[in-house]
Write a protein that holds these residues in place. Structure first.
Motif, PDB file in Angstrom:
ATOM      1  N   ALA A  55       0.846  -1.190   0.000  1.00 26.53           N
ATOM      2  CA  ALA A  55       0.000   0.000   0.000  1.00 26.53           C
ATOM      3  C   ALA A  55       0.887   1.248   0.000  1.00 26.53           C
ATOM      4  N   ASP A  56       0.590   2.188  -0.878  1.00 23.95           N
ATOM      5  CA  ASP A  56       1.323   3.455  -1.026  1.00 23.95           C
ATOM      6  C   ASP A  56       2.688   3.297  -1.689  1.00 23.95           C
ATOM      7  N   ALA A  57       2.961   2.138  -2.274  1.00 22.20           N
ATOM      8  CA  ALA A  57       4.220   1.966  -3.008  1.00 22.20           C
ATOM      9  C   ALA A  57       4.189   2.768  -4.301  1.00 22.20           C
ATOM     10  N   THR A  58       5.351   3.234  -4.739  1.00 23.90           N
ATOM     11  CA  THR A  58       5.428   3.856  -6.053  1.00 23.90           C
ATOM     12  C   THR A  58       5.239   2.766  -7.110  1.00 23.90           C
ATOM     13  N   PRO A  59       4.764   3.113  -8.312  1.00 23.44           N
ATOM     14  CA  PRO A  59       4.567   2.094  -9.353  1.00 23.44           C
ATOM     15  C   PRO A  59       5.832   1.279  -9.632  1.00 23.44           C
ATOM     16  N   LYS A  60       6.984   1.929  -9.653  1.00 24.36           N
ATOM     17  CA  LYS A  60       8.233   1.223  -9.932  1.00 24.36           C
ATOM     18  C   LYS A  60       8.543   0.194  -8.852  1.00 24.36           C
ATOM     19  N   VAL A  61       8.383   0.597  -7.606  1.00 18.02           N
ATOM     20  CA  VAL A  61       8.663  -0.323  -6.493  1.00 18.02           C
ATOM     21  C   VAL A  61       7.655  -1.468  -6.495  1.00 18.02           C
ATOM     22  N   LYS A  62       6.398  -1.151  -6.707  1.00 17.80           N
ATOM     23  CA  LYS A  62       5.368  -2.194  -6.732  1.00 17.80           C
ATOM     24  C   LYS A  62       5.660  -3.232  -7.804  1.00 17.80           C
ATOM     25  N   ASP A  63       6.032  -2.781  -8.983  1.00 18.36           N
ATOM     26  CA  ASP A  63       6.330  -3.710 -10.080  1.00 18.36           C
ATOM     27  C   ASP A  63       7.505  -4.617  -9.714  1.00 18.36           C
TER      28      ASP A  63
END
Length: 269
Positions: free
Chosen positions: A154-162
């Motif tokens: 939750a609240d991760a940046t798109p790059k980190v989430k990917d």
């Protein structure tokens, strides 16, 4: 420089570079790798040696993390890297399960650990809660783990989430359950309370199982609005905290060298 060393359970991959100061050893979280620390490693290497390793069963290290794996085993991986690189004194920066392993090593060899920075590292989880989580994982692994990752991301940046979602796919189910069992089985509080060197906890939230809420007097910094991977979501903000902590470590090290009694007089936390 990337290289491999012989660890207690097989080959361990290491990223080592930079010179000067007390070396900093970075230890990643569950299902992660040394690449989680790319921003910190590049930042630190401007004037200090920085090492990031892949724990057993992670990244480019050998995939050996059996059912009987323990946090102490992961601490042994860190110790093997420190010994192979001939690190007499070093700072440990550990995230989540990597933070637990860092605490275990600091408790076993406090004379070698110059500082302990713990990122999103859990405290002691009540046994009833731990049993419920493991039972749910065993009965419905996919559903339980999906909810677990959704909360942490939750609240991760798109790059980190990917990146995190891609990495989790490579973690075998049996290894994942074994590592989570190991985390719940380990009580970090005795070692952390006994370790007298500079220590800091950094979190993205403020929960009852967080270390700073279980250890009186433990310094704590919170970076709100991020995922569990605070150092990846907000690298610049985290690096400022890291720089301040390392400055405190350097001051403590300098003071211990000046003191006739040596490091034993270094102030706790």
């Amino acid at each position: 420089m990337h290289s491999d060393i012989s660890g207690p359970a097989g080959r361990l991959h290491v990223d080592d570079g930079g010179t000067g100061g007390v070396a900093v050893v970075f230890v990643h979280a569950f299902a992660g790798s040394s690449t989680h620390w790319t921003e910190q490693v590049e930042h630190i290497r401007r004037d200090r040696r920085a090492i990031a390793l892949d724990l057993r069963g992670h990244g480019r290290s050998d995939a050996i993390a059996g059912e009987d794996v323990s946090i102490e085993d992961l601490a042994a991986d860190i110790a093997a890297v420190a010994a192979a690189l001939r690190l007499e004194r070093f700072v440990l920066v550990g995230h989540s399960i990597g933070g637990a392993a860092a605490i275990a090593l600091a408790g076993e060899a406090p004379e070698r650990v110059a500082g302990l920075l713990l990122v999103g590292t859990p405290g002691r989880v009540p046994i009833e809660q731990a049993d419920q989580i493991v039972s749910a994982m065993t009965s419905d692994y996919d559903e339980t783990m999906s909810g677990y990752w959704d909360r942490l991301l939750a609240d991760a940046t798109p790059k980190v989430k990917d990146q995190i979602e891609a990495e989790r796919e490579h973690m075998p189910q049996d290894a994942a359950i074994a590592l989570i069992r190991a985390t719940f089985a380990y009580d970090p509080l005795p070692a952390l309370q006994d370790y007298a060197g500079p220590t800091l906890a950094v979190t993205s939230s403020d929960g009852p199982n967080d270390l700073h809420n279980q250890v009186a007097g433990l310094p704590h910094e919170q970076i709100s609005g991020t995922s569990h991977w605070v150092h990846m979501d907000r690298p610049a903000e985290f690096n400022r905290i890291l720089d301040a902590f390392l400055a405190r470590v350097d001051e403590t090290e300098a003071g211990s060298r000046r003191s006739p009694a040596g490091r034993a007089t270094a102030t706790a936390r």
